[in-house]
Design a protein around this motif. Structure first.
Motif, PDB file in Angstrom:
ATOM      1  N   HIS A  26       9.213   6.790   0.915  1.00  0.00           N
ATOM      2  CA  HIS A  26       8.767   6.969  -0.375  1.00  0.00           C
ATOM      3  C   HIS A  26       9.761   7.000  -1.497  1.00  0.00           C
ATOM      4  CE1 HIS A  26       4.951   8.473   1.823  1.00  0.00           C
ATOM      5  NE2 HIS A  26       4.495   7.468   1.178  1.00  0.00           N
ATOM      6  N   HIS A  56       3.580   1.987  -1.868  1.00  0.00           N
ATOM      7  CA  HIS A  56       4.065   3.147  -1.971  1.00  0.00           C
ATOM      8  C   HIS A  56       5.530   3.147  -1.375  1.00  0.00           C
ATOM      9  CE1 HIS A  56      -0.402   3.683  -2.339  1.00  0.00           C
ATOM     10  NE2 HIS A  56       0.075   4.468  -3.309  1.00  0.00           N
ATOM     11  N   GLY A  57       5.992   2.180  -1.089  1.00  0.00           N
ATOM     12  CA  GLY A  57       7.646   2.337  -0.538  1.00  0.00           C
ATOM     13  C   GLY A  57       7.732   1.187   0.546  1.00  0.00           C
ATOM     14  N   GLN A  81      -4.763   7.912   0.026  1.00  0.00           N
ATOM     15  CA  GLN A  81      -3.435   7.676  -0.015  1.00  0.00           C
ATOM     16  C   GLN A  81      -3.062   7.143   1.464  1.00  0.00           C
ATOM     17  OE1 GLN A  81      -0.493   9.089  -2.582  1.00  0.00           O
ATOM     18  NE2 GLN A  81       1.438   8.839  -0.762  1.00  0.00           N
ATOM     19  N   GLN A  82      -3.013   8.305   2.061  1.00  0.00           N
ATOM     20  CA  GLN A  82      -2.635   8.087   3.702  1.00  0.00           C
ATOM     21  C   GLN A  82      -3.256   7.139   4.431  1.00  0.00           C
ATOM     22  OE1 GLN A  82      -3.851  10.770   2.568  1.00  0.00           O
ATOM     23  NE2 GLN A  82      -5.092  11.463   4.063  1.00  0.00           N
ATOM     24  N   GLU A  92      -2.314   3.763   2.877  1.00  0.00           N
ATOM     25  CA  GLU A  92      -0.999   3.147   3.505  1.00  0.00           C
ATOM     26  C   GLU A  92      -0.992   2.776   5.055  1.00  0.00           C
ATOM     27  OE1 GLU A  92       1.930   5.953   0.841  1.00  0.00           O
ATOM     28  OE2 GLU A  92       1.173   6.802   2.559  1.00  0.00           O
ATOM     29  N   TYR A 122       3.214  11.610   8.504  1.00  0.00           N
ATOM     30  CA  TYR A 122       4.242  12.185   7.334  1.00  0.00           C
ATOM     31  C   TYR A 122       4.952  13.310   8.086  1.00  0.00           C
ATOM     32  CZ  TYR A 122       1.943   9.930   3.048  1.00  0.00           C
ATOM     33  OH  TYR A 122       1.442   9.324   1.992  1.00  0.00           O
ATOM     34  N   ASP A 132       8.000  14.653   4.145  1.00  0.00           N
ATOM     35  CA  ASP A 132       7.250  13.554   3.520  1.00  0.00           C
ATOM     36  C   ASP A 132       5.972  14.139   2.823  1.00  0.00           C
ATOM     37  OD1 ASP A 132       8.901  11.662   4.581  1.00  0.00           O
ATOM     38  OD2 ASP A 132       7.580  11.319   6.279  1.00  0.00           O
ATOM     39  N   GLY A 187       6.265  14.360  -1.164  1.00  0.00           N
ATOM     40  CA  GLY A 187       5.337  13.025  -1.533  1.00  0.00           C
ATOM     41  C   GLY A 187       4.155  13.114  -2.264  1.00  0.00           C
TER      42      GLY A 187
END
Length: 725
Positions: free
Chosen positions: A237, A267-268, A410-411, A414, A432, A436, A440
Motif C-alpha cells: 500500500h 489500492h497498490g 476494503q480487504q 482487494e 495483512y 499493514d 494502512g
C-alpha cells in the motif's frame, strides 16, 4: 445443489413460511420459496437434518443446529443467540450446535438496520431476542403437536425437558425421532414464549459453546483456513493515504522463489505466492514510485492546528439555549478546558484477511464478515457478478472493534481484485501483516473538544458551552444516509443530547476534512464524549465542593436508569467510606447503545505514577440473557478502554503513520489490568447490547481518581504523555 437437497429445502421453507414471517417481527423481509440453499444448511440437509425455520434445524442424532446471523468476534453472540433457542426449545446445553448463517438479508437481516445483515452498535442480542426465541418456540410446539398425534394424547399433556419429549403415561421420544413428523404439523399461528419465571438458561448459567474449540485450537479463523491449491497474497500500500502507483519494477520480485505473480490493484501492488513468507519477500523486492500529488501530507500537530482553526469559525449548532452567554458571564466560577484525543488503531489480534475463489458460476468469500450484505455486494461488484452469485462463509474473527465493519469492504474487495487479476480460479488468501493493518487504515478519529462551564455561588451549573471538532465517519460512505441530511451523530453521541439536566447549554459541531481514513472504534463517539462529560462534571463537582456521586445524582432526573447504576456502583465500591491509605477513587457514568454503565475506579499513586487497583462496574442492559458473557464484556471493555487511555495513540508525521506494531503502539499489559467486579442491575426491560458500553466510563473514572489524589486534570490523552503511567 442436488435435486434431493433442493426438494428438502423447499419443503422446509414451505412449512416454515408463516413462522418466518412472524420471526421477522414485521420488518418486511420475507422468505423466498425455492431460494438458494445456504451452504451450512445444505450440509445439514445432506446429513438428514430437518429444517423448522431459517434459524433452527434438528439433526438425526437429536442435536440442534442454530444458524447464527451475526459475526462472533469474541463478544459471545455465538452462544447468546443459541441460548435463546435452547431456552424456548427446552433443549439440553450439549445438544446445541451453533453455525454461522450465510449472507442472505432476506432471511438474516439485522432487524435494527432494515434489510441489511450485519453486526455492530451492540445490536446483536437486542434485535434478535424475540426472533430467536420464537424460532425455538415454533419448533417446540410443532414437536409437541407431532408427539400428541403419534401417541394419541392431548398436546397439553406432552412435555419437553432437557431435550427429551415425554408423556406421563411413559411414552418418550428424542428430537431426532420426532423432527420429521413435526414438520408435517401445521405451523402454529402463534407460539407462547416462556414466562421469565420459568427461564432455565436466560439470566442464568449457559456455558459458552465456543470455549472448547477456542481452547483446543479447532476453532477456524480466516488465518487458520487453508484450501487446496490456495495462494497467498500481500499488498504494497502507499505510505501516504491518497497516493497512487506511478511506476513499478517487479523484475526482482518475480525472481523470488515461490512468487507466482505481481498484479496491480486500485489500492497498490499485490504479490501472489505459494506462501506468506515468499509473498512478503517478493513485496520487499518491488521497486515502486508513488505519486503523492493528492496524498495527505500533514502530521498530527498540523491536523490538530487545522481542527483548532476550524473551531475558531462557525460550525453546526446542535443546541443553543437562550441566555448561555449571559449565564457564563455572570457565573461565580468558570472552568474552561480543551480536550485532545489522538488517532487510535483497532489493533485486533487477527489482522485483516480474506479468501476469495472465483469460479465459473460465481465466487466464494471466506472471512470474518461483520456486515455480510456489504461484503457480499462489494465483492460481487468487483467481480461483475450479482450478489446472489457470491457465497459468504463467515468464520470466527479474532477481534474487530469496528475494523471489519468497513463501508468499503476494503480487504474483501482487494482479495477479489487479486483473485480476478490472477485469473487461475484458485483460492487466494489476502493477508495483512500487523504493520499493514496498523499503517494502512482505518482509525478512531482525532477529536478536539472545547468546553466552558459555569457555576453559581451555590455550586449549581448555570451554563455550558461545548464545541467538538473531528472528521465524519459516515460522510462520503455508503452509510451517509444514516445522517438523514444532518450532522454525523457519531461525532457527538454521548455529549449531545446528554442525560444531565444542564439548564442552559450550547453545543456546536465542526466537521474537519483529512486524508486519514477513519472508522468506528469500539463505542465510537462515546470513546471521547464520555471522557469529556464525566471529567468536566467531576471538576465542576470539585469546584462546587460537592461529592462527585451526589453532584451527578442531583443532575439526573428521577427514575433515570443512570441513577440506578451510579447508586449500585457507589454502594458496591463503598463510596461512602474512605478508601485505604494511599488509595483514591474516581467515578463515571455513561449511557451508550441503550445500555447504562457506571464505574468506580480505585487507584494508587507512587512517585507520581498511577496504578489502577480495582474497578467496580454496574451495568443495566435490560434483561440479562447470559450474565457470564455480560461480565466478560464489561471486563474486556474496561481493559481495552484502560489501555487506550494509558498509552495508545497513532502518531502521524508527514502524512505517514509512525506506529506499526506493539513496540510503539502500546496496548494494555497484563500487569496493568485491575481487579474488576461486575454487578448487573436486575431488570425486566428488553435486553440491550454489552459489547461496547463497558468501555467509555473507565478512562474518565481513572482520570477523576487521579485528580482526587491531587494530580492534574488530564485533558489530552494518553496518560503516558503526562508521565503518570
Amino acid at each position: 445443489m442436488n435435486k434431493h437437497i433442493m426438494q428438502n429445502f423447499r419443503r422446509a421453507t414451505q412449512s416454515s413460511r408463516r413462522s418466518f414471517l412472524k420471526l421477522t417481527l414485521g420488518t418486511g423481509a420475507g422468505l423466498v420459496i425455492g431460494a438458494h440453499l445456504p451452504a451450512p444448511a445444505a450440509a445439514a440437509t445432506e446429513n438428514g437434518a430437518t429444517w423448522f425455520n431459517p434459524f433452527v434445524a434438528i439433526n438425526p442424532d437429536s442435536t440442534v443446529t442454530v444458524f447464527i446471523k451475526h459475526l462472533d468476534k469474541g463478544q459471545g453472540v455465538y452462544t447468546g443467540l443459541a441460548t435463546l433457542v435452547a431456552e424456548e426449545l427446552n433443549a439440553a446445553h450439549d445438544q446445541i450446535r451453533p453455525q454461522f448463517a450465510p449472507a442472505d438479508a432476506s432471511l438474516y437481516a439485522n432487524l435494527a438496520w432494515g434489510n441489511i445483515q450485519g453486526t455492530g452498535g451492540s445490536s446483536a442480542i437486542a434485535n434478535s431476542f424475540e426472533q430467536y426465541r420464537r424460532a425455538g418456540a415454533y419448533a417446540r410446539d410443532m414437536m409437541l403437536a407431532a408427539a400428541g398425534k403419534q401417541w394419541g394424547v392431548p398436546v397439553a399433556e406432552v412435555r419437553i425437558e432437557n431435550g427429551i419429549i415425554s408423556h406421563p403415561g411413559g411414552m418418550q421420544a428424542t428430537f431426532g425421532e420426532m423432527a420429521e413428523p413435526a414438520t408435517k404439523q401445521p405451523v402454529p399461528d402463534y407460539s407462547v414464549l416462556k414466562d421469565p419465571k420459568d427461564f432455565r438458561y436466560i439470566g442464568k448459567e449457559f456455558k459458552r459453546l465456543d470455549t472448547p474449540a477456542k481452547s483446543n485450537g479447532t476453532a477456524i479463523y480466516t488465518q487458520d483456513l487453508h484450501l487446496d491449491g490456495m495462494m497467498t497474497a500481500v499488498i504494497a500500500h502507499p505510505p501516504k493515504f491518497g497516493a497512487t502507483v506511478k511506476a513499478v519494477d517487479d523484475a526482482a520480485a518475480l525472481e523470488v522463489k515461490g512468487v507466482d505473480a505481481v498484479v496491480h490493484v486500485p489500492h497498490g501492488v499485490a504479490v501472489i505466492a505459494s506462501s506468506m513468507w515468499a509473498a512478503i519477500q517478493g513485496r520487499e523486492a518491488l521497486e515502486i514510485a508513488w505519486d503523492e500529488t493528492e496524498a495527505e501530507t500533514r502530521g498530527s500537530e498540523e491536523l490538530a492546528a487545522a481542527y483548532r482553526a476550524a473551531m475558531d469559525g462557525e460550525g453546526t449548532v446542535l443546541r443553543d439555549d437562550e441566555g448561555v452567554a449571559d449565564a457564563l458571564t455572570g457565573a461565580a466560577t468558570i472552568i474552561e478546558r480543551e480536550y485532545v484525543f489522538p488517532f487510535l488503531a483497532h489493533a485486533a489480534m487477527e489482522p485483516m484477511n480474506a479468501i476469495v475463489q472465483v469460479g465459473e458460476d460465481g465466487a466464494t468469500l471466506w472471512t470474518g464478515s461483520q456486515i455480510q450484505t456489504v461484503d457480499q455486494g462489494a465483492v460481487a461488484a468487483t467481480l461483475g457478478l450479482t450478489p446472489d452469485k457470491v457465497r459468504v462463509e463467515t468464520l470466527f474473527a479474532g477481534g474487530s472493534f469496528g475494523r471489519r465493519a468497513l463501508p468499503t469492504s476494503q480487504q474483501n474487495v482487494e482479495a477479489a481484485e487479486i483473485a480476478k487479476a490472477h485469473g487461475k480460479g484458485v483460492p487466494v488468501k489476502l493477508v495483512y501483516t500487523r504493520e499493514d493493518d496498523m499503517r494502512g487504515g482505518y482509525y478512531r478519529p482525532m477529536v478536539i473538544h472545547r468546553v466552558r462551564a459555569g457555576l453559581d455561588g451555590d455550586g449549581n451549573i448555570v451554563g455550558w458551552d461545548h464545541k467538538i471538532a473531528s472528521q465524519s465517519i459516515l460522510r462520503g460512505t455508503s452509510f451517509e444516509g444514516m445522517m438523514q441530511g444532518g450532522p454525523d451523530f457519531t461525532m457527538m453521541e454521548g455529549a449531545h443530547p446528554n442525560y444531565y439536566g444542564v439548564p442552559r447549554a450550547r453545543f456546536e459541531l465542526f466537521e474537519v476534512e483529512s486524508g486519514v481514513p477513519v472508522l468506528w472504534w469500539r463505542s465510537v463517539g462515546h470513546t471521547h464524549t464520555a471522557y469529556v462529560m464525566e471529567t468536566m462534571i467531576d471538576e465542576l463537582a470539585m469546584a462546587a465542593g460537592k461529592d462527585p456521586v451526589a453532584f451527578r445524582l442531583s443532575l439526573l432526573k428521577a427514575g433515570a436508569r443512570e441513577r440506578g447504576v451510579l447508586e449500585l456502583a457507589a454502594e458496591k465500591a463503598g463510596w461512602d467510606s474512605a478508601p485505604a491509605e494511599g488509595r483514591f477513587r474516581g467515578v463515571a457514568v455513561h449511557k451508550s447503545f441503550d445500555t447504562y454503565v457506571a464505574q468506580v475506579a480505585e487507584i494508587s499513586v507512587t512517585d507520581g505514577t498511577l496504578k489502577v487497583e480495582k474497578v467496580v462496574c454496574a451495568v443495566d442492559c435490560g434483561l440479562a440473557v447470559n450474565p457470564d458473557i455480560i461480565a466478560a464484556q464489561m471486563q474486556g471493555g474496561i481493559g481495552m478502554g484502560l489501555g487506550a487511555a494509558m498509552r495508545e495513540k497513532i502518531t502521524v508525521s508527514g502524512g505517514e503513520m509512525q506506529d506499526g506494531n506493539f513496540d510503539t503502539y502500546l496496548p494494555l499489559r497484563m500487569s496493568d489490568m485491575p481487579q474488576v467486579e461486575v454487578h448487573i442491575l436486575p431488570s425486566t426491560a428488553d435486553p440491550t447490547g454489552v459489547g461496547e458500553p463497558g468501555l467509555p466510563p473507565i478512562a474518565p473514572a481513572v482520570a477523576n481518581a487521579f485528580a482526587a489524589s491531587g494530580g492534574e486534570r488530564i485533558t489530552t490523552l494518553p496518560f503516558a504523555d503526562h508521565g503518570i503511567v
